[in-house]
Motif scaffolding. Structure first.
Motif, short mmCIF file in Angstrom:
data_model
loop_
_atom_site.label_atom_id
_atom_site.label_comp_id
_atom_site.label_asym_id
_atom_site.label_seq_id
_atom_site.Cartn_x
_atom_site.Cartn_y
_atom_site.Cartn_z
N THR A 24 12.50 -7.92 -4.66
CA THR A 24 11.45 -7.14 -4.00
C THR A 24 10.09 -7.69 -4.38
O THR A 24 9.86 -8.07 -5.53
CB THR A 24 11.53 -5.66 -4.44
N CYS A 25 9.17 -7.75 -3.42
CA CYS A 25 7.80 -8.15 -3.73
C CYS A 25 6.83 -7.02 -3.41
O CYS A 25 7.01 -6.30 -2.43
CB CYS A 25 7.42 -9.43 -2.99
N VAL A 26 5.85 -6.88 -4.28
CA VAL A 26 4.74 -5.97 -4.04
C VAL A 26 3.59 -6.83 -3.54
O VAL A 26 3.10 -7.69 -4.26
CB VAL A 26 4.33 -5.21 -5.32
N LEU A 27 3.20 -6.61 -2.30
CA LEU A 27 2.17 -7.43 -1.66
C LEU A 27 0.84 -6.69 -1.66
O LEU A 27 0.78 -5.52 -1.28
CB LEU A 27 2.59 -7.76 -0.23
N ARG A 28 -0.20 -7.35 -2.10
CA ARG A 28 -1.54 -6.76 -2.09
C ARG A 28 -2.43 -7.56 -1.14
O ARG A 28 -2.34 -8.78 -1.08
CB ARG A 28 -2.15 -6.74 -3.49
N LYS A 29 -3.28 -6.83 -0.41
CA LYS A 29 -4.13 -7.47 0.58
C LYS A 29 -5.04 -8.51 -0.06
O LYS A 29 -5.24 -9.60 0.48
CB LYS A 29 -4.97 -6.42 1.31
N LYS A 30 -5.60 -8.17 -1.22
CA LYS A 30 -6.50 -9.07 -1.91
C LYS A 30 -6.44 -8.79 -3.40
O LYS A 30 -6.30 -7.64 -3.82
CB LYS A 30 -7.93 -8.88 -1.39
N PHE A 31 -6.55 -9.83 -4.20
CA PHE A 31 -6.51 -9.68 -5.65
C PHE A 31 -7.67 -8.81 -6.13
O PHE A 31 -8.81 -8.96 -5.71
CB PHE A 31 -6.60 -11.05 -6.31
N SER A 32 -7.34 -7.88 -7.04
CA SER A 32 -8.35 -7.03 -7.67
C SER A 32 -8.10 -7.01 -9.16
O SER A 32 -7.06 -6.50 -9.61
CB SER A 32 -8.29 -5.61 -7.11
N ALA A 33 -9.02 -7.57 -9.94
CA ALA A 33 -8.86 -7.60 -11.40
C ALA A 33 -8.85 -6.19 -11.98
O ALA A 33 -8.11 -5.91 -12.92
CB ALA A 33 -9.97 -8.43 -12.02
N GLN A 62 -7.81 -3.40 -10.58
CA GLN A 62 -6.64 -2.61 -10.20
C GLN A 62 -5.32 -3.30 -10.54
O GLN A 62 -4.26 -2.72 -10.31
CB GLN A 62 -6.66 -2.34 -8.69
N PHE A 63 -5.39 -4.49 -11.09
CA PHE A 63 -4.19 -5.30 -11.31
C PHE A 63 -3.14 -4.57 -12.15
O PHE A 63 -1.99 -4.40 -11.72
CB PHE A 63 -4.57 -6.62 -11.98
N TRP A 64 -3.51 -4.13 -13.34
CA TRP A 64 -2.53 -3.52 -14.24
C TRP A 64 -2.12 -2.12 -13.76
O TRP A 64 -0.99 -1.69 -14.02
CB TRP A 64 -3.06 -3.48 -15.67
N ASN A 65 -3.00 -1.44 -13.05
CA ASN A 65 -2.62 -0.15 -12.47
C ASN A 65 -1.49 -0.33 -11.47
O ASN A 65 -0.53 0.45 -11.44
CB ASN A 65 -3.82 0.51 -11.77
N ASP A 66 -1.60 -1.38 -10.65
CA ASP A 66 -0.54 -1.68 -9.68
C ASP A 66 0.76 -2.06 -10.39
O ASP A 66 1.85 -1.66 -9.97
CB ASP A 66 -0.98 -2.82 -8.76
N CYS A 67 0.64 -2.84 -11.45
CA CYS A 67 1.84 -3.26 -12.19
C CYS A 67 2.59 -2.06 -12.74
O CYS A 67 3.82 -2.00 -12.71
CB CYS A 67 1.45 -4.22 -13.32
N ARG A 68 1.85 -1.10 -13.26
CA ARG A 68 2.49 0.11 -13.79
C ARG A 68 3.03 0.99 -12.67
O ARG A 68 4.14 1.54 -12.77
CB ARG A 68 1.50 0.89 -14.65
N LYS A 69 2.27 1.13 -11.60
CA LYS A 69 2.66 2.00 -10.48
C LYS A 69 3.96 1.55 -9.83
O LYS A 69 4.81 2.37 -9.48
CB LYS A 69 1.53 2.03 -9.45
N TYR A 70 4.12 0.24 -9.66
CA TYR A 70 5.28 -0.29 -8.93
C TYR A 70 6.33 -0.92 -9.85
O TYR A 70 7.26 -1.55 -9.36
CB TYR A 70 4.81 -1.33 -7.91
N ASN A 71 6.17 -0.73 -11.17
CA ASN A 71 7.14 -1.28 -12.14
C ASN A 71 7.31 -2.80 -11.98
O ASN A 71 8.43 -3.33 -12.00
CB ASN A 71 8.50 -0.59 -12.01
N GLU A 114 0.82 -1.21 0.00
CA GLU A 114 0.00 0.00 0.00
C GLU A 114 0.85 1.26 0.00
O GLU A 114 0.56 2.24 0.71
CB GLU A 114 -0.96 -0.03 1.20
N GLY A 115 1.93 1.22 -0.78
CA GLY A 115 2.80 2.38 -0.94
C GLY A 115 3.93 2.47 0.07
O GLY A 115 4.90 3.21 -0.14
N ASP A 116 3.85 1.72 1.16
CA ASP A 116 4.90 1.73 2.18
C ASP A 116 5.97 0.71 1.84
O ASP A 116 5.67 -0.38 1.33
CB ASP A 116 4.33 1.41 3.56
N ILE A 117 7.23 1.07 2.12
CA ILE A 117 8.37 0.21 1.81
C ILE A 117 8.95 -0.38 3.09
O ILE A 117 9.22 0.34 4.05
CB ILE A 117 9.46 0.99 1.04
N TYR A 118 9.14 -1.68 3.09
CA TYR A 118 9.76 -2.40 4.20
C TYR A 118 11.04 -3.05 3.67
O TYR A 118 10.97 -3.96 2.84
CB TYR A 118 8.82 -3.46 4.75
#
Length: 635
Positions: free
Chosen positions: A300-309, A311-320, A92-96
């Motif tokens: 690095t992994c981008v973790l999402r709370k739950k799959f969203s069809a 928002q899927f590609w938006n996330d892919c573009r947002k986080y490269n 959710e935008g935060d980096i660990y």
């Protein structure tokens, strides 16, 4: 002297080895042609073998001057020391960073070490959604040498209680969003379980882990707490999806976890990749292959709370994102989304998972671009896996000579009527021919063990086939039907519990479901067999859901199944549901549907019957139902 017209200067002789080199070159060209003609996949198979060997060396190797056995946790600690500031989890935008996760998990370990009855080897049940604290608690417990049981966050009441009892935990750690779920079963929980919640304000009888973490030490936890002497000791309990009954706790040893963690690397992932994980962490694909694979690589992994069809590609573009994991119907859900501009505008190069149907696979590539689909096969508790290293559409892998060096497996004949393997007069099983569906079984031995299910000896024994080809041999029953083609590619055909027999023929539910799913108004189709009095086998039935703002066209459904399916495979009954029940990994639930059958007296959903005279499906009334039961209407 050179011959006139030879092109060589006078006084130079033709080298004696030149004809030999010419012949060698021609021979090499011929052999290369012969290899491509007769063994087109030789080099890719050989490369796969070399990777398998390398994975084997990694997972059984030792490190350090003391030669300790390596675990996934050890690999994580190495990465945290090697690249402390590299992002490990983006949520959710935060980096660990790797260091952040290391320190936070240290806090978890110190709190539970000092304030709970836990000791090395104890089991702790974890009920949390996809979030960084899932990993923090998991690793913190691993640092104490505890076995962690990943509870399915979708199960409730009796099923959840069953899962907790089966793994016998001393401590239960609950995410903030699951307190009500636990309170519902609190009076029925086994005595002696200490409950901790990742929330500040908690009800009486539950301890706030979050509160204690705020003042806990983040210093290093001594390795003596979690060092192992045997890689086959328990590491996790991961529950099966429960599509055919109550979930079972599969025991995952350290060796199995290490093997799974090499999967991303084996498919070509690198430390520079960004892996998108939308699958639930309580499932082996996300936790062992996804998180474990990132640790193996230092990625690095981008973790999402739950799959969203949507928002899927938006996330892919947002986080490269460069790699994503899929399972079951995820790719189909993406293909069902409305088309938009710029769908190929992303950096995704690999998709790694299992369960992609051939038609969806092709549609996915056509629509979303040049993404390499890395399909693999493997059950959570299984002792065999396949990897499609050639990219053959629809295949889960190849049954090559090289592969059989590591796994002894067979596709054996199966009796769908009796729901058991076919044995000859001497009691032995036999292999199917190429092109025929057979039950996949894998030999259980020291190299490829099967550890079974926690607290369920009966189900453990049920998964084993004994005296298969000779006295004393033991095989793991995968429950999956596979087909091997002439080129030795393997294809998933169906689950044995899903396949049924009607009119003397075997019906593959996946095939029927795919045909019905081609209709533009169908959202999902879940096919299964139901018992009809007076008939052998089971009649086909399809539970369907509709796309938003679409209506059911019964004549079109009839036309579709008649056009594309043989008579025995056409569903005799339809059931229209508002929502399809599925597991957290997108597997459609069938157990309850089969139990309910096709009776309008038991089912409130609209039911339909295939009427060949009217060339349509018609409402299944009580009168029609009674006539079917009495045998007055023939199926």
């Amino acid at each position: 002297m050179a011959e006139p017209g030879s092109g060589l200067p006078s006084g130079l002789a033709v080298p004696t080895f030149l004809p030999w080199l010419t012949g060698l070159g021609a021979g090499m060209v011929f052999l290369s042609f012969l290899q491509k003609l007769l063994y087109p996949y030789f080099w890719s198979d050989l490369w796969y073998l070399l990777k398998m060997v390398r994975c084997g060396l990694w997972t059984t190797g030792k490190h350090g001057q003391k030669g300790e056995l390596v675990t996934v946790l050890d690999k994580f600690l190495i990465q945290a020391k090697k690249r402390p500031q590299k992002p490990f989890i983006i949520y959710e935008g935060d980096i660990y960073t790797y260091e952040d996760v290391d320190r936070r998990s240290n806090k978890v370990a110190h709190v539970l070490l000092n304030h709970s009855p836990l000791k090395r080897g104890d089991t702790v049940a974890l009920l949390m959604s996809n979030e960084p604290d899932f990993v923090h608690v998991w690793f913190g417990l691993a640092k104490l040498g505890c076995v962690v049981a990943f509870l399915n966050s979708n199960v409730r009441s009796v099923s959840l209680l069953h899962c907790i009892r089966s793994c016998e935990p001393r401590v239960l750690v609950v995410g903030a969003g699951f307190l009500e779920t636990i309170e519902d079963i609190l009076p029925r929980l086994p005595e002696g379980i200490s409950i901790w919640a990742m929330k500040d304000s908690v009800p009486q009888g539950i301890i706030s882990l979050k509160e204690k973490l705020s003042t806990a030490s983040d210093c290093h936890v001594p390795r003596s707490h979690h060092a192992i002497s045997n890689t086959k000791t328990p590491y996790l309990y991961i529950f099966t999806s429960g599509t055919t009954g109550l979930p079972k706790a599969a025991m995952i040893c350290h060796l199995a976890a290490m093997k799974s963690s090499t999967g991303l690397w084996a498919f070509g992932c690198t430390p520079d990749d960004i892996i998108y994980i939308t699958l639930p962490l309580y499932h082996s694909a996300a936790s062992l292959v996804g998180i474990g694979g990132c640790i193996e690589l230092g990625a690095t992994c981008v973790l999402r709370k739950k799959f969203s069809a949507s928002q899927f590609w938006n996330d892919c573009r947002k986080y490269n994102v460069t790699v994503f994991q899929y399972i079951g119907e995820l790719c189909r859900y993406l293909c069902k989304q409305p088309k938009r501009e710029g769908e190929k505008d992303h950096r995704v190069r690999l998709a790694i998972g299992n369960g992609a149907r051939s038609d969806v696979w092709r549609e996915f590539l056509d629509r979303f671009g040049n993404i390499k689909m890395c399909e693999f096969y493997g059950a959570t508790e299984g002792n065999i896996n396949f990897m499609n290293h050639t990219g053959k559409i629809g295949s889960v892998g190849r049954a090559t000579f090289f592969h059989k060096l590591f796994f002894t497996f067979h596709l054996i004949k199966y009796d769908f009527q009796k729901d058991e393997p076919i044995r000859d007069e001497q009691g032995w099983c036999s292999d199917v021919k190429k092109g025929e569906p057979g039950l996949l079984i894998s030999q259980v031995n020291e190299k490829n063990p099967f550890f079974g299910y926690a607290g369920n000896k009966k189900q453990t024994e049920k998964k084993l086939l004994c005296d298969v080809f000779k006295k004393g041999d033991v095989y793991f029953n995968t429950g999956d039907l596979m087909v091997q083609d002439q080129e030795d590619f393997l294809y998933f055909w169906d689950r044995i519990g899903d396949t049924f027999r009607w009119k003397g023929e075997n019906v593959a539910t996946t095939e029927v479901g795919a045909i019905i799913g081609m209709l533009d108004f169908i959202q999902e189709a879940n096919v299964y067999g139901v018992v009809v009095p007076g008939y052998e086998g089971k009649a086909g039935m399809a539970s369907i859901t509709l796309k938003p703002n679409m209506s059911l066209d019964l004549e079109k459904v009839y036309e579709q199944v008649v056009k594309f399916l043989p008579a025995y495979a056409r569903p005799q009954f339809l059931r229209m549901q508002e929502k399809m029940e599925a597991t957290g990994t997108f597997k459609l639930q069938k157990f309850q549907l089969v139990e309910e059958g096709f009776s309008p007296l038991k089912i409130s959903d609209p039911l339909y019957f295939m009427d060949n005279l009217k060339k349509s499906y018609i409402p299944l009334t009580k009168e029609i139902y009674d006539q079917i039961i009495l045998g007055k209407i023939k199926l």
